[in-house]
Design a protein around this motif. Structure first.
Motif, PDB file in Angstrom:
ATOM      1  N   GLY A   1       0.821  -1.206   0.000  1.00  0.00           N
ATOM      2  CA  GLY A   1       0.000   0.000   0.000  1.00  0.00           C
ATOM      3  C   GLY A   1       0.853   1.253   0.000  1.00  0.00           C
ATOM      4  O   GLY A   1       2.065   1.208  -0.244  1.00  0.00           O
ATOM      5  N   HIS A   2       0.180   2.353   0.288  1.00  0.00           N
ATOM      6  CA  HIS A   2       0.850   3.649   0.333  1.00  0.00           C
ATOM      7  C   HIS A   2       0.784   4.230   1.736  1.00  0.00           C
ATOM      8  O   HIS A   2      -0.249   4.170   2.401  1.00  0.00           O
ATOM      9  CB  HIS A   2       0.169   4.626  -0.652  1.00  0.00           C
ATOM     10  CG  HIS A   2       0.532   4.349  -2.072  1.00  0.00           C
ATOM     11  ND1 HIS A   2      -0.039   3.341  -2.809  1.00  0.00           N
ATOM     12  CD2 HIS A   2       1.444   4.950  -2.890  1.00  0.00           C
ATOM     13  CE1 HIS A   2       0.475   3.339  -3.999  1.00  0.00           C
ATOM     14  NE2 HIS A   2       1.390   4.301  -4.080  1.00  0.00           N
ATOM     15  N   LEU A   3       1.908   4.819   2.154  1.00  0.00           N
ATOM     16  CA  LEU A   3       1.993   5.491   3.462  1.00  0.00           C
ATOM     17  C   LEU A   3       2.317   6.955   3.197  1.00  0.00           C
ATOM     18  O   LEU A   3       3.296   7.276   2.519  1.00  0.00           O
ATOM     19  CB  LEU A   3       3.100   4.842   4.300  1.00  0.00           C
ATOM     20  CG  LEU A   3       3.351   5.467   5.662  1.00  0.00           C
ATOM     21  CD1 LEU A   3       2.166   5.199   6.593  1.00  0.00           C
ATOM     22  CD2 LEU A   3       4.629   4.898   6.294  1.00  0.00           C
ATOM     23  N   SER A   4       1.480   7.796   3.718  1.00  0.00           N
ATOM     24  CA  SER A   4       1.740   9.233   3.536  1.00  0.00           C
ATOM     25  C   SER A   4       1.807   9.878   4.912  1.00  0.00           C
ATOM     26  O   SER A   4       1.067   9.536   5.820  1.00  0.00           O
ATOM     27  CB  SER A   4       0.647   9.869   2.684  1.00  0.00           C
ATOM     28  OG  SER A   4      -0.612   9.745   3.328  1.00  0.00           O
ATOM     29  N   TYR A   5       2.684  10.862   5.052  1.00  0.00           N
ATOM     30  CA  TYR A   5       2.826  11.566   6.343  1.00  0.00           C
ATOM     31  C   TYR A   5       3.530  12.875   6.093  1.00  0.00           C
ATOM     32  O   TYR A   5       4.151  13.083   5.068  1.00  0.00           O
ATOM     33  CB  TYR A   5       3.591  10.693   7.350  1.00  0.00           C
ATOM     34  CG  TYR A   5       4.984  10.296   6.902  1.00  0.00           C
ATOM     35  CD1 TYR A   5       5.173   9.129   6.136  1.00  0.00           C
ATOM     36  CD2 TYR A   5       6.113  11.078   7.214  1.00  0.00           C
ATOM     37  CE1 TYR A   5       6.432   8.776   5.714  1.00  0.00           C
ATOM     38  CE2 TYR A   5       7.374  10.726   6.787  1.00  0.00           C
ATOM     39  CZ  TYR A   5       7.519   9.553   6.028  1.00  0.00           C
ATOM     40  OH  TYR A   5       8.770   9.209   5.586  1.00  0.00           O
ATOM     41  N   ARG A   6       3.365  13.769   7.100  1.00  0.00           N
ATOM     42  CA  ARG A   6       4.027  15.078   7.036  1.00  0.00           C
ATOM     43  C   ARG A   6       5.096  15.120   8.116  1.00  0.00           C
ATOM     44  O   ARG A   6       4.897  14.666   9.228  1.00  0.00           O
ATOM     45  CB  ARG A   6       3.040  16.211   7.307  1.00  0.00           C
ATOM     46  CG  ARG A   6       2.035  16.433   6.211  1.00  0.00           C
ATOM     47  CD  ARG A   6       1.059  17.526   6.657  1.00  0.00           C
ATOM     48  NE  ARG A   6      -0.093  17.584   5.801  1.00  0.00           N
ATOM     49  CZ  ARG A   6      -0.115  18.222   4.630  1.00  0.00           C
ATOM     50  NH1 ARG A   6       0.957  18.875   4.212  1.00  0.00           N
ATOM     51  NH2 ARG A   6      -1.207  18.222   3.906  1.00  0.00           N
TER      52      ARG A   6
ATOM     53  N   VAL B   1       0.840   3.043  12.134  1.00  0.00           N
ATOM     54  CA  VAL B   1       0.288   4.414  12.113  1.00  0.00           C
ATOM     55  C   VAL B   1       0.336   5.024  13.516  1.00  0.00           C
ATOM     56  O   VAL B   1       0.723   6.188  13.707  1.00  0.00           O
ATOM     57  CB  VAL B   1      -1.154   4.382  11.566  1.00  0.00           C
ATOM     58  CG1 VAL B   1      -1.807   5.734  11.707  1.00  0.00           C
ATOM     59  CG2 VAL B   1      -1.168   3.929  10.109  1.00  0.00           C
ATOM     60  N   GLN B   2      -0.062   4.226  14.504  1.00  0.00           N
ATOM     61  CA  GLN B   2      -0.051   4.730  15.885  1.00  0.00           C
ATOM     62  C   GLN B   2       1.362   5.112  16.312  1.00  0.00           C
ATOM     63  O   GLN B   2       1.565   6.184  16.944  1.00  0.00           O
ATOM     64  CB  GLN B   2      -0.596   3.670  16.847  1.00  0.00           C
ATOM     65  CG  GLN B   2      -2.071   3.347  16.657  1.00  0.00           C
ATOM     66  CD  GLN B   2      -2.951   4.554  16.885  1.00  0.00           C
ATOM     67  OE1 GLN B   2      -2.678   5.382  17.770  1.00  0.00           O
ATOM     68  NE2 GLN B   2      -4.010   4.675  16.103  1.00  0.00           N
ATOM     69  N   ASP B   3       2.323   4.273  16.026  1.00  0.00           N
ATOM     70  CA  ASP B   3       3.704   4.551  16.432  1.00  0.00           C
ATOM     71  C   ASP B   3       4.235   5.797  15.732  1.00  0.00           C
ATOM     72  O   ASP B   3       4.963   6.605  16.327  1.00  0.00           O
ATOM     73  CB  ASP B   3       4.612   3.357  16.113  1.00  0.00           C
ATOM     74  CG  ASP B   3       4.441   2.228  17.127  1.00  0.00           C
ATOM     75  OD1 ASP B   3       5.150   1.194  17.004  1.00  0.00           O
ATOM     76  OD2 ASP B   3       3.599   2.374  18.040  1.00  0.00           O
ATOM     77  N   MET B   4       3.846   5.932  14.471  1.00  0.00           N
ATOM     78  CA  MET B   4       4.333   7.124  13.756  1.00  0.00           C
ATOM     79  C   MET B   4       3.700   8.395  14.312  1.00  0.00           C
ATOM     80  O   MET B   4       4.355   9.440  14.430  1.00  0.00           O
ATOM     81  CB  MET B   4       4.014   6.989  12.256  1.00  0.00           C
ATOM     82  CG  MET B   4       4.938   6.027  11.529  1.00  0.00           C
ATOM     83  SD  MET B   4       4.615   5.930   9.775  1.00  0.00           S
ATOM     84  CE  MET B   4       5.150   7.522   9.244  1.00  0.00           C
ATOM     85  N   ARG B   5       2.417   8.295  14.646  1.00  0.00           N
ATOM     86  CA  ARG B   5       1.751   9.498  15.193  1.00  0.00           C
ATOM     87  C   ARG B   5       2.339   9.877  16.561  1.00  0.00           C
ATOM     88  O   ARG B   5       2.283  11.041  16.967  1.00  0.00           O
ATOM     89  CB  ARG B   5       0.257   9.246  15.321  1.00  0.00           C
ATOM     90  CG  ARG B   5      -0.452   9.311  13.978  1.00  0.00           C
ATOM     91  CD  ARG B   5      -1.926   9.019  14.102  1.00  0.00           C
ATOM     92  NE  ARG B   5      -2.589   9.086  12.794  1.00  0.00           N
ATOM     93  CZ  ARG B   5      -3.756   8.557  12.528  1.00  0.00           C
ATOM     94  NH1 ARG B   5      -4.419   7.901  13.479  1.00  0.00           N
ATOM     95  NH2 ARG B   5      -4.285   8.684  11.323  1.00  0.00           N
TER      96      ARG B   5
ATOM     97  N   ASP C   1      -0.400  13.716  10.217  1.00  0.00           N
ATOM     98  CA  ASP C   1      -1.192  13.317   9.034  1.00  0.00           C
ATOM     99  C   ASP C   1      -0.731  11.990   8.469  1.00  0.00           C
ATOM    100  O   ASP C   1      -0.497  11.846   7.267  1.00  0.00           O
ATOM    101  CB  ASP C   1      -1.098  14.396   7.945  1.00  0.00           C
ATOM    102  CG  ASP C   1      -1.883  15.639   8.321  1.00  0.00           C
ATOM    103  OD1 ASP C   1      -1.600  16.703   7.741  1.00  0.00           O
ATOM    104  OD2 ASP C   1      -2.763  15.535   9.190  1.00  0.00           O
ATOM    105  N   VAL C   2      -0.570  11.042   9.364  1.00  0.00           N
ATOM    106  CA  VAL C   2      -0.100   9.729   8.894  1.00  0.00           C
ATOM    107  C   VAL C   2      -1.296   8.962   8.323  1.00  0.00           C
ATOM    108  O   VAL C   2      -2.323   8.813   8.990  1.00  0.00           O
ATOM    109  CB  VAL C   2       0.535   8.929  10.045  1.00  0.00           C
ATOM    110  CG1 VAL C   2       0.985   7.548   9.534  1.00  0.00           C
ATOM    111  CG2 VAL C   2       1.692   9.696  10.663  1.00  0.00           C
TER     112      VAL C   2
END
Lengths: 234, 404
Positions: free
Chosen positions: A151-156, A211-215, A222-223
């Motif tokens: 898939g795709h992962l997007s984040y700022r 996602v949780q870890d990145m946030r 905006d993960v």
């Protein structure tokens, strides 16, 4: 050179069509499968454009095997050959087939019908079973799929993290959850950098943990993780 | 920095990744290896078209006539020399009767001539006795009389031989017809069609006819023996005439007698010709085989040389392999081993005997397409007495590598 020529002549046609023995039929179908897959792989690797289709790639394999079966059914019978051509033409005019794979299956149906009609029952049974198993095999192995990402992962990324690539903490998170990453786009607005990456997860079911870890990381927002449907090629 | 604990990849995900990745490659490699193995085991070698040409003979009539009786049916097996048909013998019988009448006429004429010559001889002898001619003249007159009588005896015996020959020829024609009828009745009786009684009657008649013919042949043989003796006597008299009489020339035979002797010679030739025609009435099978086609029926009028039936040999002893001229150009094929195959179970290995000197048109059934004639060099391949392939059968031939 003489040995090569001799080998070539040995592998070439025998001068007249041999009878359709079971061994000959199986060997021909396997050889068509081998060469068909090779053709499809080369097509996949060398395709450079936007119109790549997994369906078309699989059709390359189907059509090679079906063409082999056609020769066993038709043999030297010109009447049967013209009949097949006419049937295909009728179908083409009556029903526009947009998907090449659909065309291949229609072709297969016609050929099996002709085999049964001409009393080549063994050819129909063996060829039909082989092709149907081949269709299942190509489906199960997702033959023709070029992308192996989930898939795709997007984040700022903002603040001190931006402009310097992925930070060490982010890197650790990626290493924990992902097998492979590939940056697709980077959008730097000055204050923030937006990343879009193709990602292959170690465990697809634990994408939300990623996602949780990145946030939880400072400067990351905006993960979004979009996991694609396995049947859809992106 | 401490080591990162990676999330373990679940088994189903590993399996799914394996199926979609390496497994495809492994299966492809296995398939490719299997293809190589099958190709190596494939019976490779250039295969050529071949067939077993049927050996066929047309049974045709050597003379014109009406087909009297056909003794065989289509697809019936026949042996070499077996009587298969017979022309109507009645025209020949009529001609034999005419010849017989000619012989009787000549016999009557010879008798008249002999009687006249005897009378003249007696008159000459009595005149000589009255005039007291010399012994030499008497001897000469006597020897002339002996020569004349011997000539008449010879002519009589010739006519007797001719008569018997005509009778024998006529009886043999009848016997041939009886034999043909008996053969047909016997075959019908074997099929259980109620011809047993007829066959038995014909068998009896045939035996009687053969007995009569043997008697006639025996009398003919005796008559010929007597004729030879008469010819020898005449020749002896001719040889001794000059020495006994002192005359340089032999006495002349009367003109009428010479004419009759010439007529007898002509009749001998006529009867010899009729005997040849008798042989031509019977049509025999030229080979062991089967009647594959009957072209005419009983009662049909035929010209000389007209085909009556086609006989195909039962056994095929030779096959013909057609090869591309390019195959034969590089090396000598004569003596090479060749494998002939029909279907999956019948095969025969033999050697090439000869090669045709020119490219030939293949039989139509061997053409790859009905509208495209094919040509090739023909190789004659003897098959011996194997009897594995039927005449007319299409084969596949594979020329085996030479042993060198």
């Amino acid at each position: 050179m003489n040995d090569f020529e001799s080998l070539f002549r040995q592998l070439d046609a025998t001068g007249m069509a041999p009878p359709p023995t079971l061994q000959g039929l199986v060997m021909s179908l396997l050889l068509a499968l081998t060469l068909g897959q090779l053709t499809a792989w080369v097509y996949t690797k060398t395709h450079a454009g936007l119109s790549y289709s997994r369906s078309f790639c699989q059709s390359l394999v189907y059509l090679m095997v079906i063409a082999t079966l056609v020769m066993f059914v038709i043999g030297n019978n010109v009447v049967a050959a013209f009949g097949l051509m006419g049937a295909l033409a009728i179908i083409r005019f009556r029903n526009v087939l947009k998907d090449t794979r659909d065309t291949a299956f229609v072709f297969l149906t016609l050929v099996l019908g002709m085999a049964i009609g001409s009393q080549r029952i063994a050819v129909a049974l063996v060829g039909g079973a082989f092709l149907l198993l081949l269709a299942v095999w190509l489906h199960v192995t997702r033959f023709g799929v070029r992308s192996h990402f989930d898939g795709h992962l997007s984040y700022r990324m903002s603040g001190l993290q931006s402009g310097a690539g992925v930070g060490d903490l982010l890197k650790r998170v990626f290493t924990r959850y992902c097998q492979d990453l590939h940056v697709v786009t980077v959008h730097d607005t000055g204050d923030e950098v937006e990343y879009v990456q193709q990602v292959r997860l170690r465990d697809r079911k634990r994408g939300n943990e990623l996602v949780q870890d990145m946030r939880g990381l400072e400067g990351i927002g905006d993960v979004t993780l979009v996991l694609r449907d396995e049947n859809i090629e992106i | 920095m401490t080591a990162v604990t990676k999330v373990p990849i679940p088994l189903d995900q590993r399996l799914s990744a394996f199926v979609r990745g390496p497994l495809v490659g492994l299966v492809w490699l296995a398939t490719a290896a299997l293809c190589v193995a099958l190709l190596r085991d494939r019976p490779v070698a250039l295969e050529h078209r071949a067939w077993v040409p049927p050996v066929e003979y047309e049974v045709s009539t050597p003379s014109s006539g009406v087909l009297g009786v056909v003794l065989v049916r289509a697809f019936q097996e026949v042996r070499k020399g077996e009587l298969v048909a017979q022309l109507d013998p009645r025209p020949l019988e009529a001609r034999l009767a005419t010849a017989n009448a000619e012989v009787l006429s000549l016999r009557a004429q010879i008798a008249d001539a002999r009687e006249l010559a005897d009378a003249e001889q007696q008159q000459a002898e009595s005149l000589a006795a009255q005039e007291a001619t010399s012994d030499a003249d008497s001897l000469r007159m006597r020897m002339e009389g002996d020569l004349l009588r011997s000539s008449f005896d010879e002519s009589d015996l010739r006519l007797g031989v001719l008569e018997l020959e005509v009778q024998l020829a006529s009886d043999e024609v009848g016997a041939d017809l009886l034999q043909a009828q008996h053969l047909r009745a016997s075959r019908l009786a074997e099929d259980g069609t109620g011809w047993e009684a007829e066959a038995a009657d014909l068998a009896l008649e045939l035996r009687q006819a053969e007995e009569r013919n043997r008697g006639t042949a025996a009398r003919l043989s005796g008559q010929r023996e007597e004729l030879l003796q008469a010819v020898e006597r005449t020749a002896e008299i001719r040889r001794g005439f000059p020495a006994a009489t002192g005359a340089m020339d032999l006495p002349r035979i009367p003109a009428a007698t010479r004419a009759l002797e010439a007529a007898i010679r002509v009749q001998e030739l006529v009867i010899a010709e009729l005997e040849l025609e008798r042989d031509a009435l019977n049509l025999q099978a030229p080979i062991d085989g089967q009647v594959s086609a009957l072209y005419v029926g009983e009662g049909q009028s035929l010209m000389a040389g007209r085909a009556v039936m086609l006989v195909t040999a039962s056994a095929a002893r030779e096959a013909v392999v057609f090869v591309d001229p390019e195959v034969a150009s590089g090396e000598s094929l004569v003596g090479r081993s060749v494998e002939l195959r029909a279907g999956e179970r019948r095969s025969l290995e033999t050697k090439i005997a000869s090669l045709s000197p020119k490219t030939e048109l293949l039989p139509e059934r061997l053409w790859p397409h009905p509208a495209s004639p094919a040509y090739g060099l023909a190789l004659r391949v003897p098959m011996g007495e194997s009897g594995m392939f039927m005449p007319g059968e299409i084969l596949r031939a594979r020329i085996l590598p030479s042993e060198n």
